[in-house]
Design a protein around this motif. Structure first.
Motif, PDB file in Angstrom:
ATOM      1  N   PRO A 190       0.831  -1.214   0.000  1.00  0.00           N
ATOM      2  CA  PRO A 190       0.000   0.000   0.000  1.00  0.00           C
ATOM      3  C   PRO A 190       0.860   1.256   0.000  1.00  0.00           C
ATOM      4  O   PRO A 190       1.821   1.366   0.759  1.00  0.00           O
ATOM      5  N   ARG A 191       0.506   2.230  -0.845  1.00  0.00           N
ATOM      6  CA  ARG A 191       1.295   3.456  -0.995  1.00  0.00           C
ATOM      7  C   ARG A 191       0.881   4.557  -0.034  1.00  0.00           C
ATOM      8  O   ARG A 191       1.569   5.569   0.074  1.00  0.00           O
ATOM      9  N   THR A 192      -0.243   4.394   0.619  1.00  0.00           N
ATOM     10  CA  THR A 192      -0.722   5.434   1.538  1.00  0.00           C
ATOM     11  C   THR A 192      -1.221   4.786   2.823  1.00  0.00           C
ATOM     12  O   THR A 192      -1.519   3.587   2.866  1.00  0.00           O
ATOM     13  N   VAL A 193      -1.299   5.591   3.858  1.00  0.00           N
ATOM     14  CA  VAL A 193      -1.977   5.194   5.094  1.00  0.00           C
ATOM     15  C   VAL A 193      -3.153   6.138   5.282  1.00  0.00           C
ATOM     16  O   VAL A 193      -3.132   7.284   4.818  1.00  0.00           O
ATOM     17  N   SER A 194      -4.190   5.657   5.929  1.00  0.00           N
ATOM     18  CA  SER A 194      -5.387   6.469   6.114  1.00  0.00           C
ATOM     19  C   SER A 194      -5.907   6.309   7.531  1.00  0.00           C
ATOM     20  O   SER A 194      -5.702   5.263   8.171  1.00  0.00           O
ATOM     21  N   ALA A 195      -6.562   7.332   7.997  1.00  0.00           N
ATOM     22  CA  ALA A 195      -7.154   7.303   9.336  1.00  0.00           C
ATOM     23  C   ALA A 195      -8.230   8.370   9.409  1.00  0.00           C
ATOM     24  O   ALA A 195      -8.196   9.366   8.679  1.00  0.00           O
ATOM     25  N   LYS A 196      -9.182   8.184  10.278  1.00  0.00           N
ATOM     26  CA  LYS A 196     -10.226   9.172  10.501  1.00  0.00           C
ATOM     27  C   LYS A 196      -9.794  10.123  11.609  1.00  0.00           C
ATOM     28  O   LYS A 196      -9.334   9.697  12.668  1.00  0.00           O
ATOM     29  N   VAL A 197      -9.924  11.401  11.342  1.00  0.00           N
ATOM     30  CA  VAL A 197      -9.567  12.426  12.321  1.00  0.00           C
ATOM     31  C   VAL A 197     -10.822  13.186  12.716  1.00  0.00           C
ATOM     32  O   VAL A 197     -11.778  13.289  11.936  1.00  0.00           O
ATOM     33  N   ARG A 198     -10.812  13.729  13.912  1.00  0.00           N
ATOM     34  CA  ARG A 198     -11.987  14.416  14.438  1.00  0.00           C
ATOM     35  C   ARG A 198     -11.674  15.873  14.718  1.00  0.00           C
ATOM     36  O   ARG A 198     -10.586  16.212  15.168  1.00  0.00           O
ATOM     37  N   SER A 199     -12.656  16.706  14.442  1.00  0.00           N
ATOM     38  CA  SER A 199     -12.587  18.117  14.781  1.00  0.00           C
ATOM     39  C   SER A 199     -13.836  18.459  15.579  1.00  0.00           C
ATOM     40  O   SER A 199     -14.897  17.855  15.361  1.00  0.00           O
ATOM     41  N   PRO A 200     -13.731  19.411  16.497  1.00  0.00           N
ATOM     42  CA  PRO A 200     -14.901  19.765  17.314  1.00  0.00           C
ATOM     43  C   PRO A 200     -16.075  20.194  16.452  1.00  0.00           C
ATOM     44  O   PRO A 200     -15.943  21.008  15.542  1.00  0.00           O
ATOM     45  N   GLY A 201     -17.253  19.595  16.724  1.00  0.00           N
ATOM     46  CA  GLY A 201     -18.462  20.002  16.036  1.00  0.00           C
ATOM     47  C   GLY A 201     -18.627  19.470  14.636  1.00  0.00           C
ATOM     48  O   GLY A 201     -19.485  19.943  13.895  1.00  0.00           O
ATOM     49  N   SER A 202     -17.811  18.496  14.218  1.00  0.00           N
ATOM     50  CA  SER A 202     -17.919  17.963  12.868  1.00  0.00           C
ATOM     51  C   SER A 202     -17.756  16.446  12.908  1.00  0.00           C
ATOM     52  O   SER A 202     -17.249  15.878  13.881  1.00  0.00           O
ATOM     53  N   GLU A 203     -18.211  15.799  11.833  1.00  0.00           N
ATOM     54  CA  GLU A 203     -18.099  14.358  11.721  1.00  0.00           C
ATOM     55  C   GLU A 203     -16.644  13.952  11.448  1.00  0.00           C
ATOM     56  O   GLU A 203     -15.874  14.727  10.878  1.00  0.00           O
ATOM     57  N   PRO A 204     -16.243  12.740  11.857  1.00  0.00           N
ATOM     58  CA  PRO A 204     -14.879  12.275  11.540  1.00  0.00           C
ATOM     59  C   PRO A 204     -14.622  12.300  10.044  1.00  0.00           C
ATOM     60  O   PRO A 204     -15.485  11.955   9.237  1.00  0.00           O
ATOM     61  N   GLU A 205     -13.420  12.701   9.676  1.00  0.00           N
ATOM     62  CA  GLU A 205     -13.050  12.858   8.275  1.00  0.00           C
ATOM     63  C   GLU A 205     -11.875  11.942   7.964  1.00  0.00           C
ATOM     64  O   GLU A 205     -10.915  11.850   8.736  1.00  0.00           O
TER      65      GLU A 205
END
Length: 807
Positions: free
Chosen positions: A48-63
């Motif tokens: 795999p050439r990339t890694v991915s993860a969900k990040v959170r910001s206050p007041g918004s859905e995980p991205e």
């Protein structure tokens, strides 16, 4: 000076600058590394050439966020069997690589012999002690040489000459790579169905077409997101600067032609008609300027791309993406800037009563409109908010927050420029009167009575100083912080380094056996990907890291541990700097990804302070080397008084240097990385200076009647010119002081975030920035004034003085 020429020049420069940013952005989005060794392959399969993860910001859905890996993600050799069963596949080659150095110090990326090699003379290597090299090595078949991989040099016999590279027998390559069951890539030949090929390689990356180049050179793919972010940020800043500079220039041109527009209103033109005429005139200028600047942006972007490659900002093989899209986008943007600026600047003039318009066209308003003042104060408050974010952030995030601070403060300066100008007149006016009572009084009156006009000149001067100062001195401050922290962290007296691919892994073990050596630490630079929490938000970031051998680490290296213990650093633990610790405590598990994308969940053994100087993450050296393209170390830190030159001499290309020299070499490398910073500062500040020159020249040339009146009332030509020079000194001095204040506050806060009491501002670039702003600004005042005073037009009934009466 005709205002249209100045507006044309500013818009053309803006289009060229914005378009060149677009060229870099397009290159980051579309360009791939060139396909060379894999040119005949149908597809290349890697990890795999990339890694991915969900990040959170206050007041918004995980991205979901993704980051590219910086090292080659290996693939199991056993997967080749599944690929061979795909219809259309004729052959699958397991490509294995390793770093190698010949006896003369020439370094190669060695490979196992396969159909990827092109034989020119001799035969392919078959035995473990045989090697095929290219003609550049200066060897012939049958000659003996030595080959160093990750230990002492070993004897090899040259079996053949190849077109490029270095090759050994396949089994030998698997052994030398250190990963016998894994390959860098599985190269597929034939004409397979790509969809079925991907189905046969679950969890792996299948590259076809131009993307095969990224499998050959992963550094290009790894650099692409950062280059894209840089180009986007620079483009946004260029648009904001263009709005400030061009907006002020258009507003000044409309004010200077206020009498003409007032006459149109007086003879029956409606506000809408006048406003449309102003917008159409500026739009036509913007179309011509946008087309010219857009065309120039393509070679300018290509030149910037070449300069970045030449200075090491872009990795080798980072291609250039060139199409008309950046030029067209830049043209559209500058047209929008001109239309918006013209509409905003014409709003008040076209709304007032015709009789009132005639009166106000003859004399400039002395009071700043309340709406403008309130808006300026709002931007000032936003800037102070960015200042607070900068104070709470770490080094890289603080630098981004400072960018927002400068833009908001420059917007506030543009809106509050008349107020700032009057303040500057009060402060500097006394000095002007002391220099020359008569000319100084004229200068004070001229600057104070036309604060709106002077404010239009003040804004680009402040912008040029603030932006150039922040761009240049943020880098010098960061470099200085890294130097100080690296010096404080270095406890070793000697450092073993390499002039080639790296230091063999056995070097540290050999050095520890030398009498008088108290500790030897192997150091390997790398990056890790991790979720960093800052200011309440999460971000997936590539973080500089180091792999270090733990034996005697505390005697060679002091990152200033504030929690935990560095001696507890083992294979399943990690040490973090406070910049990325994000409230994590010692003993907690901190998930992250190694440079090849391998996920790990180490326990935090220590938290330290000196992240800028030593890297933000410390891992066990063996863990880092097992997941790196090259197993070689970057340095070996040696504590103790014993000389280790003989140990270093055993290995090709290695040498011993004092710790002070190692720090100096690292410092030079850090300073060389400031090329982009200097280029950005020069481009944006140069644009601001062009706006300053055109604005000042337009403002001066439009005062011809004022100069004639002064001459008719008895002022000499010399007095008028001297008063203009003093007036320019007041206005430019106020603008420069404003820029210095904005930059100084931002840099002082940034210095605190990286652990310095004061920012690092070398005097030479500081003086150069001030001179490049003040010099052209003063010239743009004096030269048009000389031209205006060269020809005098007497009022009716007044006798024109003889030429010889001029003084």
């Amino acid at each position: 000076m005709n205002a249209r020429y100045g507006i044309f020049a500013a818009l053309a420069f803006a289009a060229a600058l914005i378009g060149s940013c677009g060229v870099l952005l397009e290159s980051a989005l579309r360009a791939h590394a060139p396909v060379t060794r894999y040119a005949d392959a149908a597809a290349v399969v890697t990890g795999p050439r990339t890694v991915s993860a969900k990040v959170r910001s206050p007041g918004s859905e995980p991205e979901l966020r993704r980051r590219p890996v910086t090292e080659r993600p290996r693939v199991p050799v056993a997967a080749a069997g599944r690929l061979r069963r795909v219809p259309g596949v004729r052959d699958v080659v397991a490509d294995v690589s390793f770093p190698a150095a010949l006896a003369d110090g020439k370094t190669y990326t060695g490979n196992g012999w396969s159909r990827l090699a092109v034989l020119r003379a001799g035969r392919a290597p078959r035995a473990p002690g045989e090697v095929a090299v290219d003609a550049a090595a200066g060897l012939r078949p049958g000659q003996r040489t030595t080959l160093q991989v990750n230990g002492a040099p070993r004897p090899f016999v040259v079996s053949g000459i190849v077109a490029a590279g270095l090759y050994v027998a396949p089994g030998t390559a698997a052994t030398l790579s250190g990963h016998p069951s894994q390959a860098d890539a599985l190269v597929v030949f034939g004409d397979p169905d790509v969809a079925r090929l991907r189905a046969a390689a679950p969890g792996l990356h299948v590259a076809t077409g131009d993307a095969r180049g990224d499998a050959e050179n992963p550094a290009v793919a790894a650099a692409r997101p950062d280059i894209g972010d840089m180009a986007s940020s620079l483009g946004v800043v260029s648009v904001m600067v263009a709005l400030i500079v061009v907006g002020g220039l258009i507003a000044l041109s409309i004010r200077e032609r206020g009498h003409e527009y007032a006459l149109l209103r007086a003879i029956g033109a409606t506000p809408r008609q006048v406003r449309r005429g102003i917008i159409r005139e500026n739009a036509r200028t913007a179309v011509a300027a946008g087309l010219l600047g857009g065309v120039l942006s393509l070679p300018l972007g290509a030149t910037a791309h070449a300069a970045m490659r030449r200075n090491g900002v872009l990795p080798d093989g980072f291609g250039l993406g060139l199409s008309p899209l950046p030029a067209l986008a830049a043209c559209g943007i500058v047209i929008a800037i001109a239309v918006v600026s013209a509409r905003v600047a014409s709003m008040r003039l076209t709304r007032i009563h015709p009789v009132q318009a005639l009166g106000e066209a003859a004399a400039e308003r002395r009071r700043t409109p309340r709406r403008r003042t309130v808006t300026g104060l709002v931007f000032l408050v936003l800037g102070l908010g960015s200042l607070g974010l900068s104070a709470a952030a770490s080094g890289p995030e603080a630098a981004l927050a400072i960018g927002g601070l400068v833009i908001s403060q420059m917007a506030a300066t543009a809106l509050l420029a008349p107020v700032i100008t009057r303040t500057g007149v009060r402060v500097l006016g006394g000095a002007a009167r002391r220099v020359d009572p008569v000319s100084g009084e004229l200068a004070v009156h001229g600057a104070g009575a036309a604060a709106l006009r002077a404010g239009a000149v003040l804004t680009p001067a402040a912008l040029a100083v603030a932006f150039a100062g922040v761009q240049v001195f943020v880098h010098t401050t960061m470099v200085r912080a890294a130097e100080v922290q690296a010096e404080d962290a270095m406890l070793a007296r000697q450092v073993i380094v390499s002039d080639g691919a790296g230091v063999p892994a056995e070097t540290a073990r050999t050095v520890r056996a030398v009498p008088g050596v108290t500790a030897a630490t192997a150091v390997k630079d790398t990056t890790v990907v991790m979720i960093v929490r800052e200011l309440g938000e999460e971000d997936l970031r590539s973080v500089p890291a180091r792999g270090v051998s733990p034996e005697g680490l505390e005697r060679t290296f002091d990152p200033e541990v504030v929690a935990g213990r560095l001696g507890d650093l083992r294979g399943d633990t990690v040490a973090l700097s406070r910049n990325v610790a994000s409230g994590v405590k010692v003993g907690a598990v901190r998930p992250m990804w190694l440079a090849d994308g391998t996920p790990i969940r180490p326990r935090v053994a220590a938290i330290y302070e000196r992240g800028v100087g030593v890297g933000d993450v410390l891992l066990h050296r063996d863990l880092v080397a097992a997941h790196a393209t090259s197993p070689l170390d970057d340095q070996v830190l040696v504590a103790g008084g014993a000389g280790v030159e003989r140990v270093a001499a055993r290995y090709t290309g290695t040498r011993t240097i004092p710790a002070e020299r190692a720090r100096a070499e690292r410092s030079r490398a850090l300073r060389a990385e400031g090329f982009v910073t200097r280029a950005v500062a020069a481009a944006i500040s140069g644009f601001a200076v062009i706006g300053l020159v055109t604005t000042q020249a337009l403002a001066t040339a439009s005062r011809r009647r004022e100069f004639e009146l002064l001459r008719l009332t008895g002022a000499t030509r010399r007095q008028v010119l001297r008063s203009l020079r003093l007036e320019a000194a007041i206005v430019l001095g106020t603008g420069v002081a404003t820029g210095v204040l904005v930059a100084g506050v931002a840099l002082a806060m940034f210095a605190g975030t990286v652990g310095l009491p004061l920012p690092s501002a070398p005097p030479v670039p500081l003086v150069l920035i001030l001179a490049l702003v003040a010099g052209p600004g003063l010239a743009a005042t004096v030269l048009p004034a000389r031209a205006a005073l060269r020809h005098r037009t007497a009022e009716p009934g007044v006798r024109s003085p003889a030429r010889g009466a001029r003084r």
